[in-house]
Design an enzyme around this catalytic site. Sequence first.
Site, PDB file in Angstrom:
ATOM      1  N   GLU A 185       1.561   2.808  -8.019  1.00 10.52           N
ATOM      2  CA  GLU A 185       0.756   2.199  -6.950  1.00 10.52           C
ATOM      3  C   GLU A 185       0.068   0.953  -7.475  1.00 10.52           C
ATOM      4  O   GLU A 185      -0.297   0.886  -8.659  1.00 10.52           O
ATOM      5  CB  GLU A 185      -0.348   3.172  -6.506  1.00 10.52           C
ATOM      6  CG  GLU A 185       0.118   4.552  -6.136  1.00 10.52           C
ATOM      7  CD  GLU A 185       0.747   4.606  -4.763  1.00 10.52           C
ATOM      8  OE1 GLU A 185       0.378   3.774  -3.908  1.00 10.52           O
ATOM      9  OE2 GLU A 185       1.595   5.471  -4.552  1.00 10.52           O
ATOM     10  N   SER A 208       0.817  -1.205   0.000  1.00 14.69           N
ATOM     11  CA  SER A 208       0.000   0.000   0.000  1.00 14.69           C
ATOM     12  C   SER A 208       0.850   1.254   0.000  1.00 14.69           C
ATOM     13  O   SER A 208       1.028   1.878   1.021  1.00 14.69           O
ATOM     14  CB  SER A 208      -0.918  -0.018   1.223  1.00 14.69           C
ATOM     15  OG  SER A 208      -0.234  -0.535   2.347  1.00 14.69           O
ATOM     16  N   CYS A 209       1.368   1.594  -1.148  1.00 20.02           N
ATOM     17  CA  CYS A 209       2.202   2.791  -1.285  1.00 20.02           C
ATOM     18  C   CYS A 209       1.339   4.053  -1.302  1.00 20.02           C
ATOM     19  O   CYS A 209       0.135   3.994  -1.482  1.00 20.02           O
ATOM     20  CB  CYS A 209       3.004   2.730  -2.575  1.00 20.02           C
ATOM     21  SG  CYS A 209       3.923   1.202  -2.813  1.00 20.02           S
ATOM     22  N   ASP A 210       2.003   5.181  -1.141  1.00 20.51           N
ATOM     23  CA  ASP A 210       1.361   6.483  -1.284  1.00 20.51           C
ATOM     24  C   ASP A 210       2.296   7.392  -2.060  1.00 20.51           C
ATOM     25  O   ASP A 210       3.497   7.434  -1.783  1.00 20.51           O
ATOM     26  CB  ASP A 210       1.078   7.101   0.090  1.00 20.51           C
ATOM     27  CG  ASP A 210      -0.003   6.341   0.835  1.00 20.51           C
ATOM     28  OD1 ASP A 210      -1.183   6.629   0.591  1.00 20.51           O
ATOM     29  OD2 ASP A 210       0.333   5.461   1.650  1.00 20.51           O
TER      30      ASP A 210
END
Length: 424
Positions: free
Chosen positions: A93, A5-7
């Site tokens: 993402e 879960s990148c941002d």
Amino acid sequence: MEPFSCDTFVALPPATVDNRIIFGKNSDRLYDEVQEVVYFPAVVHDNLGERLKCTYIEIDHVPETYAVVLSRPAWLWGAEMGANEHGVCIGNEAVWGREEVCDEEALLGMDLVRLGLERADTAEKALNVIVDLLEKYGQGGNCTEGRMVFSYHNSFLIADRNEAWILETAGKYWAAEKVQEGVRNISNQLSITTKIAREHPDMRNYAKRKGWWDGKKEFDFAAAYSYLDTAKMMTSSGRYCEGYKLLNKHKGNITFETMMEILRDKPSGINMEGEFLTTASMVSILPQDSSLPCIHFFTGTPDPERSVFKPFIFVPHISQLLDTSSPTFELEDLVKKKSHFKPDRRHPLYQKHQQALEVVNNNEEKAKIMLDNMRKLEKELFREMESILQNKHLDVEKIVNLFPQCTKDEIQIYQSNLSVKVSS
């Protein structure tokens, strides 16, 4: 679907200070995956008959590629995030939706990040590169090394000195949104709704054929291609919403240090902990004044709160980034052969960082000394970089070795911490 879960964030004037575009990304991956920071110079390819080997497949070469600096999982060809010599930055993402993820090996989203950086000198050209490759080769393949099978579609945040683009995909279909001012972020969900600047030519018809859009009401990409209630998207408690709130909290005063604070934020979940954690982080300063250099900061280590953001500036004849480059292995094609052997990919900085953390986790006094020294080093680097931007003076001979020297200074802090005895 919180794993991986990148941002990724971007802030543009007037949300920022001093007419700069600020780009930031946390890469959230499996807790024990090593991420390296590597540099590849510009290359002219004379033999276009040769094929380019990406993570899983081979594709056509192009006549020339630009110099790039990448933060990437050490086992693959592509990158989670990076920048090129023309001030283009890209982060990707994982996203899921109604369109099924293909099991077939194709280009990973991370391959597309690197290809966009190597082949484009503006953000929009990078978008063109990615969608053309997506159409020709498709996206797919396992996004982990070895033990776990995990595949996904991709969204991208692409920025340069003048603007940013959000590109979101569902299989071969895609939509793009242009961002020219303010703030924007992406996370692990489709987020483009009705503000569509460019799109796959058959994207709406396909949604209509599948029964995802009635062809009458205004077309909403996220609503059609995912299961999201886009009316509630900005009021949920997820990281996408939390990231947007943090950006807006500082709107008008956003600096590169603000972006680092956002990436270090744990209550929001943006700085992840646990089996999936923030394994590397990046922040870039992209001045709109083209006479000023773009400055790219990378950690190359997990948990930005306990890492140092080190600057990199593109100049000719850059020293190789040896202390953040992982060992290479003669065991050909471990990825393709799906070998159960998992090599030790820890680079020198990663090794010292992890050793030091083991010590400080059991000693509060040592932890404080080490973190104080890390912040002191970081603040000095920030002052130096700000001075370059304010005074428009670049000492090229020093910049050639900037990132490697910063890495050595960081390793020295860890080394000292490992050897110093502190009274209990």
